[in-house]
Scaffold this motif. Sequence first.
Motif, mmCIF file in Angstrom:
data_model
loop_
_atom_site.group_PDB
_atom_site.id
_atom_site.type_symbol
_atom_site.label_atom_id
_atom_site.label_comp_id
_atom_site.label_asym_id
_atom_site.label_seq_id
_atom_site.Cartn_x
_atom_site.Cartn_y
_atom_site.Cartn_z
ATOM 1 N N ARG A 101 0.811 -1.200 0.000
ATOM 2 C CA ARG A 101 0.000 0.000 0.000
ATOM 3 C C ARG A 101 0.852 1.261 0.000
ATOM 4 O O ARG A 101 0.661 2.168 -0.805
ATOM 5 C CB ARG A 101 -0.917 -0.006 1.220
ATOM 6 N N SER B 73 2.653 1.610 -3.301
ATOM 7 C CA SER B 73 1.791 2.074 -4.385
ATOM 8 C C SER B 73 1.402 3.534 -4.171
ATOM 9 O O SER B 73 1.312 4.309 -5.116
ATOM 10 C CB SER B 73 0.539 1.197 -4.493
ATOM 11 N N ALA B 74 1.203 3.895 -2.906
ATOM 12 C CA ALA B 74 0.862 5.290 -2.629
ATOM 13 C C ALA B 74 1.995 6.203 -3.063
ATOM 14 O O ALA B 74 1.774 7.277 -3.633
ATOM 15 C CB ALA B 74 0.579 5.474 -1.142
ATOM 16 N N LYS B 75 3.217 5.725 -2.800
ATOM 17 C CA LYS B 75 4.381 6.536 -3.201
ATOM 18 C C LYS B 75 4.435 6.671 -4.717
ATOM 19 O O LYS B 75 4.679 7.757 -5.244
ATOM 20 C CB LYS B 75 5.662 5.882 -2.681
ATOM 21 N N VAL C 192 1.986 6.437 -6.882
ATOM 22 C CA VAL C 192 0.916 7.304 -7.368
ATOM 23 C C VAL C 192 1.236 8.761 -7.096
ATOM 24 O O VAL C 192 1.108 9.624 -7.964
ATOM 25 C CB VAL C 192 -0.440 6.921 -6.730
ATOM 26 N N SER C 193 1.695 9.021 -5.905
ATOM 27 C CA SER C 193 1.972 10.408 -5.557
ATOM 28 C C SER C 193 3.139 10.954 -6.378
ATOM 29 O O SER C 193 3.148 12.113 -6.787
ATOM 30 C CB SER C 193 2.209 10.503 -4.049
ATOM 31 N N ILE D 34 3.949 9.954 -9.447
ATOM 32 C CA ILE D 34 3.430 10.210 -10.794
ATOM 33 C C ILE D 34 2.589 11.483 -10.819
ATOM 34 O O ILE D 34 2.707 12.310 -11.717
ATOM 35 C CB ILE D 34 2.583 9.007 -11.290
ATOM 36 N N ALA D 35 1.762 11.641 -9.779
ATOM 37 C CA ALA D 35 0.901 12.821 -9.723
ATOM 38 C C ALA D 35 1.729 14.099 -9.705
ATOM 39 O O ALA D 35 1.448 15.053 -10.447
ATOM 40 C CB ALA D 35 -0.007 12.751 -8.507
ATOM 41 N N ASN D 36 2.765 14.104 -8.882
ATOM 42 C CA ASN D 36 3.598 15.310 -8.807
ATOM 43 C C ASN D 36 4.345 15.568 -10.106
ATOM 44 O O ASN D 36 4.424 16.700 -10.578
ATOM 45 C CB ASN D 36 4.594 15.193 -7.655
ATOM 46 N N MET E 255 3.437 14.632 -13.034
ATOM 47 C CA MET E 255 2.458 15.093 -14.013
ATOM 48 C C MET E 255 2.200 16.592 -13.860
ATOM 49 O O MET E 255 2.176 17.340 -14.833
ATOM 50 C CB MET E 255 1.168 14.307 -13.845
ATOM 51 N N CYS E 256 2.024 17.003 -12.623
ATOM 52 C CA CYS E 256 1.770 18.426 -12.380
ATOM 53 C C CYS E 256 2.915 19.289 -12.882
ATOM 54 O O CYS E 256 2.690 20.332 -13.497
ATOM 55 C CB CYS E 256 1.566 18.688 -10.890
ATOM 56 N N ILE E 257 4.126 18.838 -12.610
ATOM 57 C CA ILE E 257 5.277 19.644 -13.025
ATOM 58 C C ILE E 257 5.322 19.753 -14.547
ATOM 59 O O ILE E 257 5.481 20.841 -15.110
ATOM 60 C CB ILE E 257 6.587 19.044 -12.469
#
Lengths: 517, 300, 323
Positions: free
Chosen positions: B12, B15-17, B19-20, B22-24, B26-28
């Motif tokens: 968990r 996977s959280a790491k 996702v986070s 990838i999310a960051n 992506m934002c950049i």
Amino acid sequence: MKKRVLSLILVVAMAVSMLMACGKDNKEDDKAASGTNTQIKVADVKPTLKLLGSSSTADLNDTIEAKVIEEATGYTVEYHGLPAENANQALMLTLANDNDYDLVTMNQNQFTTLRANGALLALNDYIDAIAPELWDCISEDAWKGVSDEEGNVYALPKLYSAETEVASFMVVRMDLCRKAGITELPTTISEFKNMLVTLKNYYGDQYIILSGPYNPAKTGNRMNIPMNISSAFGIYNDWMVDKDGKVIYMTEHENFDEMMTFMNDLYKEGIIDIDYASNSSTGVDEKLASGKAIIAMNSRETLNTTFATLEESGLTENDIEYIGALHGDDGTCTYMQTAQYGAFTGIPVKNAKNAADSIAWIAEKVKNQELIAIGEEGVHFNWVDGYPVPIQPKFTDERNKSSSLTHFADMETYQIQFSARLQKTEIMWKAYTNCTIAANENEPEIFVPAYFAYCNSETYATGNTALLKSLNDYIALLVTGQRNLDSDMKTFNADFENFGGEDMRKELQAWYDAAFK
Amino acid sequence: MKDKKMKNKKIRSRSAKQVSFIANLMCIILLILVLVPVLHVAALAFSRGTAQLAGKVYLWPVDFQIEGLKMVMTQTGFLRSLLNSIYITVVGVVISLVVQILFAYPLSRPKLKGRNFLTAVLAIAMLFSGGLVPTYMVINGLGLVNTFWAVILPGAMSTFNMLLIRNYFEGLPEGVIESAYIDGAGDLQALFKVVLPMSTPIISTVSLLTAISYWNSYFGPSIYLTEGDKMTLQVFIRNLMADTQTITEQLERTEETIGLLSVTTIQSVVTVLAAVPMIAIYPLCQRFLKQGITIGSEKG
Amino acid sequence: MKNRKSKKIQRKPISKKIKDTIKYIRLHPTLYLMLIPGLVLLAIFEFLPYYGITIAFKDYNIFAADNPLAAIGASEWVGFANFQKLFGSSDFMRVLKNTIVINGLRIIILFPIPIIVAIFLREVRSKKFMSVTQTAIYIPYFFSWAVISGIFNSLLGSYGVVNTVITKLGFERVGFFQDPEIFRGVLLFTDGWKSVGYNVVLFMATLVAISPELYEAAKIDGANKWQEICYITLPSILPTIVMVLILRVGNLLTKGFEQILVLYNPAVYDSADIIGTYVYRMGIGQMDFSRSAALGLFNSVVSATLVIGTNYISKKLVKRSLW
């Protein structure tokens, strides 16, 4: 001489037809005016007039220029503008319904369509009764283009500011040319090509040698081939008249292939901008201003800003020269006169109650034309060598927008008055002097009459815009070699047919035969 | 058992790491892709025209000027068209919301009778349009030409936005609404006391979407509002874009002012001016979105 | 279970159905009153103008009678002549193909992006960073195509920033605006650039409304983040996804007109000319209301077919539909 006789005949013909038109009172178009026919006069209290014009007129209310007009004419006018896009739909829908616009300013397509559908008021009686002097403001030919067969005039046309202007020219970076050993400007097409080749050999890929095309909506150049190059091939317009008096299209001209091959060769040699097919006029300006291009097709409109940019990078006026209409090696040089309509101002049939006052307003403006167009001598301008030279910044601050507020003018004086706008900067005046004034003084024979400028055919006026676009696209692709003269001419001819080219030809031929033969 | 839990937790957190991360990332990437051109336009708006033409402007103004901003804002039509657009947008959003919420709620009720009829009506309205001329004649016949109603009313019942609201209503816990009815609430009470308080996210979103569509609309205003004092900002802006020459000519008054602005810098000024109000209301909408989370969870 | 029940209802006699309906209306009159404002607006501004569709089959002259309305009656019927004018040309098949390819690519490539962006935005830990990103990507939606064209011309033009870098590195210039295939890429990229942030807004509302309890429950069940996204987040926004997708498919023929009109040039007509731009070019300078009515009707019919078709498919596949 011939022309004078012709215009005399025309005047007589028109006078007769006008008399006849007055006699008939069952004419549909005069419905609104009937009854007032016998006693057309302005209202006792001057009404506020509402004018619907192009998008740029929207912002003219409350300007100094508008106030000057108000004071000079005694009429308060509200200016409303059509949207920059969807103008046609907005105009048609507005005028087809009841509306309260007293005056409407149109472009050629709009005017032709509205006139053909009887949406505009015949103005002859009003002009006769209120201001007969307006008849003398523009040429008979120009009146003819806004009339129907019976001589009824449906609009007051504003004409292009000059009759013989070399509006299309090329700006040359002389500083770069001198480095490459070029000190003189070319006058013939071969000299021009030599110049380009020399520059290419000297600079290689460091610069765009020749950038273009340049045909923003507002300027005199409409073609994707500069008219000062095509002049050397005897080509001067999309529609032309050959030696036998037959109307031909540009692609049918005997030198069209030669001209396009000439351009395509330049492109293949890497001399012409590789973006020729995709350039916008702004893009060409930017290439010239940023120092990427040595020679650029141009016109006077944006010259000031472009030059200011070059000046900041260390250039002086001497580093900029202009190439006007080029000659062929056999001396051929044909450049079409710039006589043409700019805009049309008419009165909607559905709201003709202030028609007399509307005409009176225009007439008052013509009476005060100098004051409105260029202001007071000594305050806004001075006369130098017969030309008005503006006094800045007063002239721009108080008279800049007056050309948008001119709806009809006495052309003889207006041409001179308009030249004040070209004297705002030396660089612009130099372009005008070197290209236009020089051509007018030294070789006025290069100017070919603008045969179809005043042609009032509806087929032509509404259909030619799309056909011209198609021709321009074809030309651009011929230059870049994406179309081929041998294999693609058929496709273009098919397009020509689809756009109603043959129908236009018939109408233009009839017009030419009636007006010029 | 414990081992498995530990393992799960590990997966968990890993996977959280992921996702986070990838999310960051992506934002950049998005920020760079979007902000570079946006800043370029903003920089152009405040650069000297000659600097723009010379290609010297990248992400920061060169030879800073605010003359362009001044000139556009002092054009006689600007302020009025701005106020007109604000008026149309505000009134339009209010009316649209009322109409659409009132329509969406019955449609979201599971047992509503006559749904097929309504569906057909919506489908036809969504797919077919009568075209310009007859629509103009209807609006003209109602005497709405050259009034703001001509551009507010036709767009007020946007089927798309209404369906967005209905989708959201349908996703709400039916039990809560049911129990309100059992407690004796009428339809209006159920809608206003139970459903709407749980719906701030969709209401703020649809308000924003509606505001954007009124703000950006060009066709209607250009056709129905030909009188100068009714002009909207979008019409004003496109007129100006088509005629930047008037402004550059206005600057040919002295040697110094020539070249202060170019076609592109004026267009950039206009772009910035038109976008700012809509960008300004976005954070407001976001605040309501966040609020939605808490309210939604309390009731749900 | 549920299925059987609904079948039973269907088999009820019609009189019973009507009775049920009347009973329901008596019970919830307010529900029906609520529909009135929307229905009235639709009736006036959508349905009333439908009689004007006939313009597509006429040679409509707006000045044929006293007002444009009477002119509809006064204009001559011409059957399908207006459609023939539109679709008769040899270019039409090429233009239709371009339209489908370009707008199809828009759906395949651009449609999923805002969904992915919205899902991952939700996972950004720092809420401030999230809102900043969200706000930033929404800005380009307010840029007109004319301005976007300016920006990307100076970026991607033959002498623009990107090509300067490319040539400095020793590669050939890329004709972003001249190469027919690459230009389609430019169209997709600029469209995405302009509209991703706006489309994220559509999905965000549904995303934030997902009950946190669902995630709590998933956590207890031992689901990892990826599983959460697949089994909770995605299904929750599925209705909105389906709805937007169906409408996107419906716009297959009409999307992109303004964008392409501003961005394209003769060099890429072969690959980028779509129906809208083609018809526009053919009609410059003319005021043909019949032609636009014919085009509008054609687009409506195609779009209706596509929407109904996609709606049917999605009903079968994901049990979700527009209506």
